[in-house]
Design an enzyme around this catalytic site. Sequence first.
Site, mmCIF file in Angstrom:
data_model
loop_
_atom_site.group_PDB
_atom_site.id
_atom_site.type_symbol
_atom_site.label_atom_id
_atom_site.label_comp_id
_atom_site.label_asym_id
_atom_site.label_seq_id
_atom_site.Cartn_x
_atom_site.Cartn_y
_atom_site.Cartn_z
ATOM 1 C CG HIS A 78 2.300 22.381 -32.417
ATOM 2 N ND1 HIS A 78 2.268 23.403 -33.335
ATOM 3 C CD2 HIS A 78 1.537 21.387 -32.935
ATOM 4 C CE1 HIS A 78 1.499 23.049 -34.358
ATOM 5 N NE2 HIS A 78 1.050 21.830 -34.136
ATOM 6 C CG ASN A 111 -5.231 3.158 7.718
ATOM 7 O OD1 ASN A 111 -4.218 3.224 8.371
ATOM 8 N ND2 ASN A 111 -5.535 2.131 6.931
ATOM 9 N N GLY A 112 -6.419 7.499 7.646
ATOM 10 C CA GLY A 112 -7.327 8.605 7.342
ATOM 11 C C GLY A 112 -6.719 9.912 7.821
ATOM 12 N NE ARG A 131 -3.482 -0.118 2.854
ATOM 13 C CZ ARG A 131 -4.790 -0.079 2.620
ATOM 14 N NH1 ARG A 131 -5.377 -1.103 2.060
ATOM 15 N NH2 ARG A 131 -5.499 0.962 2.935
ATOM 16 C CD GLU A 144 3.408 3.767 -11.852
ATOM 17 O OE1 GLU A 144 2.878 4.452 -10.967
ATOM 18 O OE2 GLU A 144 2.775 2.953 -12.540
HETATM 19 C C1 G6P Z 1 -2.117 5.288 -7.151
HETATM 20 C C2 G6P Z 1 -1.592 4.002 -7.751
HETATM 21 C C3 G6P Z 1 -1.947 3.926 -9.226
HETATM 22 C C4 G6P Z 1 -3.437 4.071 -9.414
HETATM 23 C C5 G6P Z 1 -3.970 5.348 -8.749
HETATM 24 C C6 G6P Z 1 -5.480 5.328 -8.680
HETATM 25 O O1 G6P Z 1 -1.412 6.374 -7.655
HETATM 26 O O2 G6P Z 1 -0.184 3.906 -7.584
HETATM 27 O O3 G6P Z 1 -1.535 2.685 -9.758
HETATM 28 O O4 G6P Z 1 -3.726 4.093 -10.779
HETATM 29 O O5 G6P Z 1 -3.510 5.436 -7.398
HETATM 30 O O6 G6P Z 1 -5.875 4.292 -7.808
HETATM 31 P P1 G6P Z 1 -7.242 3.520 -7.885
HETATM 32 O O7 G6P Z 1 -7.178 2.536 -6.750
HETATM 33 O O8 G6P Z 1 -8.318 4.543 -7.684
HETATM 34 O O9 G6P Z 1 -7.326 2.864 -9.212
#
Ligand code: G6P
Length: 608
Positions: free
Chosen positions: A504, A101-102, A27, A488
Site C-alpha cells: 500500500h 534539572n527540570g 543521560r 538511533e
Molecule cells: C529515551 C531513551 C529510550 C527510552 C525512552 C523512554 O528516548 O533513549 O531508550 O525507550 O526514552 O524512556 P523510559 O525511561 O521511560 O523507558
Amino acid sequence: MCGIVGYIGYEQAAPLLLNGLEKLEYRGYDSAGICLNNGEKLIVEKAKGKLEVLKKLTENGTTLSGTVGIGHTRWATHGEPSDINAHPHLSESRRFAVVHNGIIENYIQIKEELSKRGIQFLSKTDTEVIAQLIEYDYQGNLVDTVIKVLSRLEGSYALGIISKDNPDEIIAVRKESPLIIGLGENENYIASDVTAILTKTRKIYRLENNEIAVIKRDSIDIMDMDKKAIHKDVETVSWDISAAEKGGYKHFMFKEIMEQPKAIHDTITPRIKDGRVVLNEIQLTDEQLKAFNKINILACGSAYHVGVVAKYVFEKVLRKPVEVDLASEFRYRDPIVDEKTLTIVISQSGETADTKEAMKEAQRRGSHVISIVNVVGSAIATESDDVIYTWAGPEIAVATTKAYSTQLAVIYLMAIYMGDKLGTINSEAYSQYVDELQQLPEKITAILNNKESIQNLASKNFNNRDVFFIGRNIDYALSLEGSLKLKEISYIHSEAYAAGELKHGTISLIEQGTLVIALATHEALLGKIISNIQEVQARGANVIGVACDNRSEISEVAQNVIFIPPTCDMFLPSLAVIPLQLFAYYVASLKGCDIDKPRNLAKSVTVE
Ligand code: G6P
C-alpha cells in the site's frame, strides 16, 4: 537529560565532581560545568561539548581548589548549548550558584520582573532566574530564602545550591525531578542518580517532592517547606558497582546486550515459585481483575514497543481489548479511560516526563495503574498504584537493550499470572508458558554465542542508505524495536512496516540492493511473510530473514537468514530482538558512531 552531582567533604571536590559527571554522561548532555567554593569565592568552569573539554580546561579538575562544589551536565532546553548557558548559574554578584534539572515554566515572567529591577542576566536559561531570585530575596538565611524562592517557581526541579559565604553546606531540593543524597564518612554527596556516586557510597537518602536538605560534611538535615524535620531511613543500594562500569567491554551497549540472560533470569526467577507465577506486587483481587473491560498501555520509545508486543500477548492470552498509546499523545487526546480500565505504564527510568504525566491523567480518570519500572524509587514507581520492578540493573547506554528485554519478561509474567486469574489459560498452557519462560535466558545465551555470524552480516551491510524492517503480528511489533535500534545508534534511515501493508505504499521505495530485514518467527504466518519477501525481492531487495531454526523454508527465499531457537509464539520477540540489537551495534561500530551516546538523544527524557 541533565545530570547533577555535588560534593562536600575534606577532599578536593573538582576531580570527584568530574568523575561523578562522567558516570552521568549516559543521560545525554551537550555541555558541562562545575562550581566550587575555594574559601574566598565561588569559582566556576563551564564548557560546551563533551566532558573531555571541561576536563582539559581544568586539567582534570586540578586547577580548581575547594572541598565543596556542584557539577552539572546540561541537555539544552532553554537556550542553545553554549559555555554561557551551561550550568552552574551564578547570581549577579557571584554570591550563589545553582545547578538545576527540570524546567521553570514561569521563568520569563520572573526574568522580566528582575530585569526591570536592574538585574543583568547572562544566559538564556530558565535556571538563571533561580540564582538571581535567591540573591534578590536573601536576607541572611539561605534555607529561608530558598523556601521563599521555591514558592514562586512553577515547574519541576532538582536543585543543588552553594554560596560564597558558607563553604560548609550544600542545599538540595526536589520537586518532580529526581535527586538523591549519598552518605559518606565525613563527606556527603548529591546526585541525580546513584550511578554518579556508586563508587563512593551505597548509602543514600532519596529526596521526595517538596523536601529540602541542608548537607554538611558530617550532617544532613531534611525538612519540608515549613522547615519541619523529616526522618528518613538510610537506603542501601544493591546495584553492583561493576554494573555501572564497562568491565572490559568497549561499549556499555555491548555489555548490556551480553547481560540480558542474567537480567531476564533475575527478573523472572524470584517471581516463579514451584512452577507458579507469583506477582505479589499486583494488589488487585481476582474480582477486580475480572471487572476490567480494557487494558491501556502507556509508554515512550522502546518501552512503547514493549507495549505493542504486549497488545498481541494480552489480547491472545487474556481475551481483553488492549490499547497502546504513546504517552505524549495520550495526554492530549481526551482518552476514554475510567475505573474499568487497567493501565500499565512502562518506563526504564521511571522519570520520563510524558509517561509520568500520562499516568497521572489515567489516574485522574479513575484507572488503576501498574507500572513496570527499572529504577527503584523513581517517580513513576512511587506514584503508580502497583509497581513491578525489572531487575535489569543500571542501564547506561542510551539505546536500551536489557531494560527492553526485562520489560518483555514482566509482560509475559503478567500474562501468565492474569490469564490464570481470569481463567483464560488452562493448566497445560500455564505449565508450558512457565517452562518456556524459564528457558529464555539459556536460549538467549545460545544466540549471543553466535554473535560473530551477525557481525559478519553487519560487515556486509553497514553502508546502506535505507533499511526496512518487516513482520506480521508479533514480528511486526518487534520490527518497530529493530528499526529504532538501528536508526538511533547508526544514523541509517530505517523504518518498520507491517509486511501486509507494504504493497500500500512502501514497496515503491524498494530498489536494487535495498536492505530488508524480514522477521519470520511467527509460524502461523510464515507463508504470508515468505510471499512478502518474494515481493520485495522481485524489486531488487537484499533480504536478511530472522526465523526459528526448525523452519528452513525461509532459506530458500532470503539471501541470508539468522536462526533463533523456537519457543512459544508470544516469547519469540525476546529471542529475535537479540540479533537485531547485535546487528545495530555492529553496524554502528563499523560506521564509527558514538554508540553509547548517540547524537541528540538522551537516556532519560525528563522534559516534555
Ligand atoms: C529515551 C531513551 C529510550 C527510552 C525512552 C523512554 O528516548 O533513549 O531508550 O525507550 O526514552 O524512556 P523510559 O525511561 O521511560 O523507558
